[in-house]
Each structure stands twice: as structure tokens, then as C-alpha cells.
Design a protein around this motif. Structure first.
Motif, mmCIF file in Angstrom:
data_model
loop_
_atom_site.group_PDB
_atom_site.id
_atom_site.type_symbol
_atom_site.label_atom_id
_atom_site.label_comp_id
_atom_site.label_asym_id
_atom_site.label_seq_id
_atom_site.Cartn_x
_atom_site.Cartn_y
_atom_site.Cartn_z
ATOM 1 N N ASN A 165 0.825 -1.231 0.012
ATOM 2 C CA ASN A 165 -0.035 0.081 0.115
ATOM 3 C C ASN A 165 0.768 1.255 -0.051
ATOM 4 O O ASN A 165 0.846 2.013 0.940
ATOM 5 C CB ASN A 165 -0.833 0.034 1.070
ATOM 6 C CG ASN A 165 -2.116 -0.962 1.179
ATOM 7 O OD1 ASN A 165 -3.096 -0.928 0.521
ATOM 8 N ND2 ASN A 165 -2.108 -1.950 2.089
ATOM 9 N N PHE A 166 1.710 1.329 -1.143
ATOM 10 C CA PHE A 166 2.669 2.600 -1.155
ATOM 11 C C PHE A 166 2.100 3.808 -1.180
ATOM 12 O O PHE A 166 2.372 4.868 -0.731
ATOM 13 C CB PHE A 166 3.755 2.445 -2.150
ATOM 14 C CG PHE A 166 3.153 2.382 -3.554
ATOM 15 C CD1 PHE A 166 3.221 3.832 -4.243
ATOM 16 C CD2 PHE A 166 2.615 1.362 -4.102
ATOM 17 C CE1 PHE A 166 2.933 3.936 -5.469
ATOM 18 C CE2 PHE A 166 2.172 1.248 -5.565
ATOM 19 C CZ PHE A 166 2.554 2.528 -6.169
ATOM 20 N N ALA A 167 0.603 4.035 -2.024
ATOM 21 C CA ALA A 167 0.141 5.172 -2.072
ATOM 22 C C ALA A 167 -1.427 4.886 -1.841
ATOM 23 O O ALA A 167 -2.189 5.488 -2.879
ATOM 24 C CB ALA A 167 0.551 5.900 -3.497
ATOM 25 N N ALA A 168 -1.680 4.060 -1.057
ATOM 26 C CA ALA A 168 -3.072 4.029 -0.814
ATOM 27 C C ALA A 168 -4.000 5.324 -0.119
ATOM 28 O O ALA A 168 -3.010 5.956 0.268
ATOM 29 C CB ALA A 168 -3.239 2.784 0.361
ATOM 30 N N ALA A 169 -4.855 5.593 -0.044
ATOM 31 C CA ALA A 169 -5.609 6.609 0.469
ATOM 32 C C ALA A 169 -5.309 7.039 1.770
ATOM 33 O O ALA A 169 -5.311 8.260 2.125
ATOM 34 C CB ALA A 169 -7.064 6.651 0.272
ATOM 35 N N ASP A 170 -4.985 5.870 2.644
ATOM 36 C CA ASP A 170 -4.828 6.451 3.975
ATOM 37 C C ASP A 170 -3.417 6.071 4.195
ATOM 38 O O ASP A 170 -2.776 6.208 5.525
ATOM 39 C CB ASP A 170 -5.720 5.634 4.897
ATOM 40 C CG ASP A 170 -5.494 4.022 4.693
ATOM 41 O OD1 ASP A 170 -4.804 3.752 3.589
ATOM 42 O OD2 ASP A 170 -6.025 3.215 5.375
ATOM 43 N N THR A 171 -2.460 6.085 3.454
ATOM 44 C CA THR A 171 -0.963 5.849 3.639
ATOM 45 C C THR A 171 0.113 6.810 3.291
ATOM 46 O O THR A 171 1.076 6.985 3.793
ATOM 47 C CB THR A 171 -0.379 4.251 3.234
ATOM 48 O OG1 THR A 171 -0.547 4.385 1.946
ATOM 49 C CG2 THR A 171 -1.157 3.238 3.864
ATOM 50 N N PHE A 172 -0.246 7.567 2.165
ATOM 51 C CA PHE A 172 0.666 8.602 1.591
ATOM 52 C C PHE A 172 -0.098 9.706 0.811
ATOM 53 O O PHE A 172 -1.192 9.414 0.381
ATOM 54 C CB PHE A 172 1.645 7.731 0.259
ATOM 55 C CG PHE A 172 2.472 8.777 -0.154
ATOM 56 C CD1 PHE A 172 3.585 9.129 0.633
ATOM 57 C CD2 PHE A 172 2.347 9.508 -1.402
ATOM 58 C CE1 PHE A 172 4.760 9.696 0.212
ATOM 59 C CE2 PHE A 172 3.255 10.423 -1.685
ATOM 60 C CZ PHE A 172 4.600 10.404 -1.027
ATOM 61 N N ASP A 173 0.040 10.831 1.170
ATOM 62 C CA ASP A 173 -0.805 12.054 0.897
ATOM 63 C C ASP A 173 -0.431 12.434 -0.539
ATOM 64 O O ASP A 173 0.763 12.618 -0.962
ATOM 65 C CB ASP A 173 -0.482 13.291 1.880
ATOM 66 C CG ASP A 173 -1.207 14.328 1.649
ATOM 67 O OD1 ASP A 173 -2.122 14.149 1.213
ATOM 68 O OD2 ASP A 173 -0.965 15.662 1.767
ATOM 69 N N CYS A 174 -1.498 12.320 -1.363
ATOM 70 C CA CYS A 174 -1.766 12.727 -2.810
ATOM 71 C C CYS A 174 -2.930 13.745 -2.783
ATOM 72 O O CYS A 174 -3.893 13.657 -1.996
ATOM 73 C CB CYS A 174 -1.739 11.763 -3.681
ATOM 74 S SG CYS A 174 -0.569 10.821 -3.703
ATOM 75 N N ASP A 175 -3.024 14.370 -3.844
ATOM 76 C CA ASP A 175 -4.425 15.126 -4.097
ATOM 77 C C ASP A 175 -5.459 14.370 -4.648
ATOM 78 O O ASP A 175 -6.508 14.318 -4.060
ATOM 79 C CB ASP A 175 -4.330 16.250 -5.152
ATOM 80 C CG ASP A 175 -5.264 17.200 -5.202
ATOM 81 O OD1 ASP A 175 -6.097 17.239 -4.358
ATOM 82 O OD2 ASP A 175 -5.403 17.716 -6.223
ATOM 83 N N ARG A 176 -5.144 13.414 -5.461
ATOM 84 C CA ARG A 176 -6.279 12.646 -6.547
ATOM 85 C C ARG A 176 -5.418 11.083 -6.285
ATOM 86 O O ARG A 176 -6.508 10.245 -6.462
ATOM 87 C CB ARG A 176 -6.382 13.225 -7.701
ATOM 88 C CG ARG A 176 -7.296 14.514 -7.561
ATOM 89 C CD ARG A 176 -8.695 14.365 -7.217
ATOM 90 N NE ARG A 176 -9.259 15.775 -7.294
ATOM 91 C CZ ARG A 176 -10.638 15.701 -7.043
ATOM 92 N NH1 ARG A 176 -11.370 14.816 -7.235
ATOM 93 N NH2 ARG A 176 -11.209 17.231 -7.316
ATOM 94 N N LEU A 177 -4.474 11.085 -6.678
ATOM 95 C CA LEU A 177 -3.611 9.679 -7.026
ATOM 96 C C LEU A 177 -3.835 8.862 -5.897
ATOM 97 O O LEU A 177 -3.624 8.831 -4.447
ATOM 98 C CB LEU A 177 -2.350 9.745 -7.276
ATOM 99 C CG LEU A 177 -1.733 8.535 -7.798
ATOM 100 C CD1 LEU A 177 -2.150 8.051 -8.952
ATOM 101 C CD2 LEU A 177 -0.073 8.889 -8.037
ATOM 102 N N ILE A 178 -4.359 7.659 -6.112
ATOM 103 C CA ILE A 178 -4.393 6.114 -5.324
ATOM 104 C C ILE A 178 -3.579 5.068 -6.111
ATOM 105 O O ILE A 178 -4.107 4.751 -7.098
ATOM 106 C CB ILE A 178 -5.866 5.646 -4.872
ATOM 107 C CG1 ILE A 178 -6.437 7.113 -4.094
ATOM 108 C CG2 ILE A 178 -5.791 4.553 -3.974
ATOM 109 C CD1 ILE A 178 -7.971 6.515 -3.850
#
Length: 320
Positions: free
Chosen positions: A162-175
């Protein structure tokens, strides 16, 4: 239904890189290549509004400029390591030998930035992108901080990085996440969807699956040969919706604008890897799914079964 007809998707010379001319959903390896990218899917080619994926191949000593434009990007090593020069900062990515050997570190490139990706030894790098509004800072994502999840049990067991899951890494839109499915198992199961906005129940997300398959060396050790394969199903969630059964091989992608997606099936002896890239129009960045009503019950059987003992294939701090 779209099936795996290997003669389909040979577009003419003028449109060889247009995904919609190749196949609306199953994009075979090489049919969406452009310039240095072995795969180049942007919103225009996919026929949607947000999600993008590129696979960059660099020879030893090679480099490539990335103009982020109106999208945020994550540079994720598939094989090899690289440096990412962005906003005057050099981000060193150690990378990994392959997607089957370990969790990797990664770099976040904000919208409107210009970045240079360079690799001394060469490698292959996924660029997962999403059109966005906020300009966040460029950042390094360390491999040891990537949460590794074991999802499902029995022959539904899989590993999720889960490197860029919604609850693990802050992005604007990307999951974005990685999934590894041992040979013979099913993942993306039960079939689920996220093509409607239902507050608290379902989020509208466009999704790309990018596949790689392990196991040629194992087959050769038993006197066999050939690349492995897998299967991926998308069934309609509405009249006229996406309907595909794809035989997938390394380098293939499947686009999911709508529909119940799953299962992804790994053939025996071949671990199946896929990279999920998602983005949507909702006010909140969240991964909310609805299970297919005919198959969601399978989750209730998981507590009574053990997780596949082959998992985890590796942890976040394993050597690469």
C-alpha cells in the motif's frame, strides 16, 4: 464480450499508439508504446478524465525529462534504481531487482513541476499519474514505511503493498497500490466496483491494472518454458457497460472505467503482479468499493481458513 484474440489490436501505422483504436479495455504489451515509454496511457487515450500510467525504460546512463503538467506523479521503480531531480532536489531511489523481489522506495512529483529521471545502471520505472488541483511538495517515499497487507485467505490470499493507498501517503487525487498473487490463487475477488458516487458506500474511481508475471525460470527448471499468463475479468454493472475477459501477460494493462472487476487469476507456478492506479472526481480521496451481490459472501469464509503459507513473498525491509 471481448476475449483474448491475439490478432485484435493491430492498429494501422497512424494510430498504433491510440488505446481506443487498439482495444477499449485490454491494452496488450507494446500496443500503447510511445517514445521512451513502453506503455503510455493518459486520460485522452483512455477516454476518461483523471488516471494515467507510463512505463519508462532507460538504458544504462539514460535519462528522461518529465513535465508533470496538470497531473501529480509517483515514480515507482519496477526494476533497477534511479535518481529523480525535481524542484532542485535530488531524490535517490534504490529501487529493486524486480517487482517480485521486494518493496521499493518511490518519489512524488507534484503538478506543474519539471523532473529529470536518470539511471546509471538502467531499469524500468512506472509513472503513475492523476490530474489534480492541489500542488503538494515533492517527497521521498521510503520502502520501510510502505505498509504490506495480507488480504484474503486460502486460495484468495494475496499481498498488497500500500505505497500510495488513500490512508498511507498524501496525494491530491492519486491512489496506487501493488498486488502480488501466488500461482493458482484469485485476487480482486470478490468482484467489486467503484463507478458511482454513493456517500459512505462507494467512490467513483477510474482504474488501470498493469500486469507482470513471474515464473519462466521455474518452468525451465522442470524442462518447460514460455512466459506465464493470467486472466482478468470485468463484467457490466450497467447496460452496455465494460465486459471483458482478458488473458494477460507481462506488460499488458486493463482499463476499468466502470464495471465489476475481478477476479484476477494467477496460473499455477506463476506469481501474478499488478499495479493499480486510480483517481476520481470526488471531493474526498478515498477508496470505497461495493462487492458484487452474488459473490460478496466469500469474505465470510475467510476467517475459517489460513492465509496462504507462501505469503508474504517479502516484507518492506527485505533485500532487493
Amino acid at each position: 464480450m471481448t476475449t483474448d484474440d491475439r490478432t485484435r489490436g493491430n492498429a494501422g501505422d497512424d494510430d498504433v499508439n491510440d488505446v481506443n483504436d487498439v482495444n477499449d479495455t485490454h491494452v496488450r504489451a507494446g500496443t500503447a508504446a510511445r517514445g521512451p515509454y513502453a506503455l503510455d496511457i493518459d486520460p485522452k487515450r483512455a477516454g476518461w478524465s483523471r488516471s494515467s500510467l507510463r512505463v519508462l525504460e532507460l538504458a544504462a546512463g539514460g535519462s528522461q525529462l518529465l513535465a508533470a503538467g496538470d497531473s501529480e506523479w509517483i515514480v515507482l521503480p519496477l526494476t533497477g534504481g534511479c535518481t529523480v531531480l525535481v524542484d532542485g532536489e535530488i531524490i535517490e531511489l534504490r529501487g529493486r531487482d524486480s517487482v517480485f523481489s521486494g518493496v521499493t522506495d518511490f518519489a512524488y512529483v507534484p503538478r506543474d513541476a519539471h523532473a529529470q529521471i536518470a539511471s546509471g545502471a538502467g531499469g524500468r520505472f512506472a509513472l503513475a499519474g492523476a490530474r489534480c488541483e492541489r500542488q503538494l511538495p515533492a517527497r521521498y517515499g521510503p520502502a520501510p514505511e510502505v505498509p504490506v497487507e495480507l488480504r484474503g485467505t486460502g486460495n484468495c490470499s494475496r499481498q498488497v503493498n500500500n505505497f500510495a493507498a488513500a490512508d498511507t501517503f498524501d496525494c491530491d487525487r492519486l491512489i496506487a497500490v501493488e498486488v502480488l498473487t501466488p500461482g493458482g490463487n484469485w485476487s480482486s475477488y470478490p468482484p467489486h466496483k467503484h463507478d458511482e458516487h454513493r456517500p459512505g458506500e462507494e467512490a467513483e474511481l477510474e482504474e488501470i491494472y498493469y500486469f507482470e508475471i513471474e515464473g519462466r525460470e521455474v518452468a525451465e527448471s522442470y524442462g518447460g518454458g514460455g512466459e506465464g499468463l493470467g486472466y482478468h475479468r470485468v463484467s457490466p454493472s450497467r447496460p452496455g457497460g465494460t465486459d471483458v475477459l482478458a488473458e494477460v501477460r507481462s506488460g499488458d494493462a486493463v482499463l476499468i472505467p466502470d464495471g465489476w472487476h475481478g477476479p484476477s487469476i494467477a496460473s499455477p507456478g506463476h506469481t501474478l503482479y499488478y499495479l493499480n492506479v486510480m483517481a476520481g472526481p470526488g471531493d474526498e480521496r478515498q477508496w470505497l468499493i461495493r462487492d458484487h451481490p452474488d459473490h460478496g459472501w466469500i469474505r465470510d469464509t475467510w476467517p475459517a481458513q489460513p492465509v496462504d503459507p507462501r505469503l508474504p513473498l517479502y516484507g518492506p525491509e527485505d533485500p532487493r
